[in-house]
Scaffold this motif. Structure first.
Motif, short mmCIF file in Angstrom:
data_model
loop_
_atom_site.label_atom_id
_atom_site.label_comp_id
_atom_site.label_asym_id
_atom_site.label_seq_id
_atom_site.Cartn_x
_atom_site.Cartn_y
_atom_site.Cartn_z
N ASN A 256 -3.45 -8.70 -35.87
CA ASN A 256 -2.43 -8.83 -34.83
C ASN A 256 -2.26 -10.27 -34.36
OD1 ASN A 256 -1.79 -6.10 -34.79
ND2 ASN A 256 -3.28 -5.64 -33.19
N GLU A 257 -3.34 -11.01 -34.28
CA GLU A 257 -3.28 -12.39 -33.78
C GLU A 257 -2.97 -13.40 -34.87
OE1 GLU A 257 -2.98 -15.41 -31.30
OE2 GLU A 257 -3.49 -13.44 -30.54
N PHE A 258 -3.64 -13.27 -36.03
CA PHE A 258 -3.58 -14.30 -37.06
C PHE A 258 -2.78 -13.91 -38.29
CE2 PHE A 258 -7.51 -14.84 -34.63
CZ PHE A 258 -7.38 -16.15 -34.21
N GLY A 259 -2.34 -12.66 -38.36
CA GLY A 259 -1.60 -12.20 -39.53
C GLY A 259 -2.48 -11.94 -40.73
N THR A 260 -3.79 -12.01 -40.56
CA THR A 260 -4.76 -11.75 -41.62
C THR A 260 -6.09 -11.41 -40.97
OG1 THR A 260 -5.84 -12.62 -43.61
CG2 THR A 260 -5.44 -14.18 -41.82
N HIS A 261 -6.95 -10.74 -41.73
CA HIS A 261 -8.31 -10.54 -41.26
C HIS A 261 -9.31 -11.14 -42.24
CE1 HIS A 261 -7.47 -6.79 -43.56
NE2 HIS A 261 -8.69 -7.00 -44.02
N VAL A 262 -8.83 -12.02 -43.13
CA VAL A 262 -9.70 -12.74 -44.05
C VAL A 262 -10.51 -13.74 -43.22
CG1 VAL A 262 -9.81 -14.28 -46.05
CG2 VAL A 262 -8.12 -12.43 -45.98
N ASP A 263 -11.82 -13.52 -43.14
CA ASP A 263 -12.68 -14.31 -42.25
C ASP A 263 -12.47 -15.81 -42.39
OD1 ASP A 263 -13.80 -11.99 -41.23
OD2 ASP A 263 -15.54 -12.05 -42.57
N ALA A 264 -12.52 -16.33 -43.62
CA ALA A 264 -12.43 -17.78 -43.81
C ALA A 264 -11.11 -18.34 -43.28
CB ALA A 264 -12.61 -18.14 -45.29
N GLU A 265 -10.00 -17.63 -43.50
CA GLU A 265 -8.70 -18.10 -43.02
C GLU A 265 -8.64 -18.11 -41.50
OE1 GLU A 265 -5.47 -15.91 -44.85
OE2 GLU A 265 -6.39 -16.12 -46.83
#
Length: 123
Positions: free
Chosen positions: A72-81
């Motif tokens: 919701n916040e970052f458009g991804t849940h890929v930790d490194a990104e």
């Protein structure tokens, strides 16, 4: 994760709907990484976990951010990104883990801080 009362450093990112942060392993390596992203993230952050405060600001209780929170916040849940964005746009913050008695989940810790605007420009 540090035990209660210990000095910890983290980078805080104030999002649209919540506050997010990552704990740093080394402030020196964090500053190097800001200038040279070839420094491995594993040298900079304590773990590849992103935490959130559930709308309680930069202080107080927190726990691990869910994939939905991150999406919701970052458009991804890929930790490194997500971690890279927090490190680049967040604010370096030093504080102490709040001392608590009895068994507890370290991810549900307390935080008291002295805000130190040495990190990125996002507040």
């Amino acid at each position: 994760m540090a035990r209660g009362g210990q000095q910890m450093t983290r980078v805080h990112y104030k999002g649209k709907n919540d506050d997010f942060f990552v704990f740093l392993d080394s402030v020196e390596d964090f500053k190097k990484w800001l200038k040279d992203s070839t420094v491995p993230l594993a040298q900079v952050v304590r773990s590849f976990k992103v935490f959130c405060t559930h709308k309680h600001g930069n202080q107080g209780m927190y726990d691990a951010a869910s994939n939905a929170d991150l999406d919701n916040e970052f458009g991804t849940h890929v930790d490194a990104e997500v971690i890279e964005k927090i490190l680049r746009e967040g604010t370096l913050t030093e504080g102490h883990m709040v001392e608590r008695n009895g068994p507890r989940n370290d991810a549900n810790g307390g935080w008291t801080s002295g805000i130190n605007n040495q990190g990125g420009g996002h507040q």
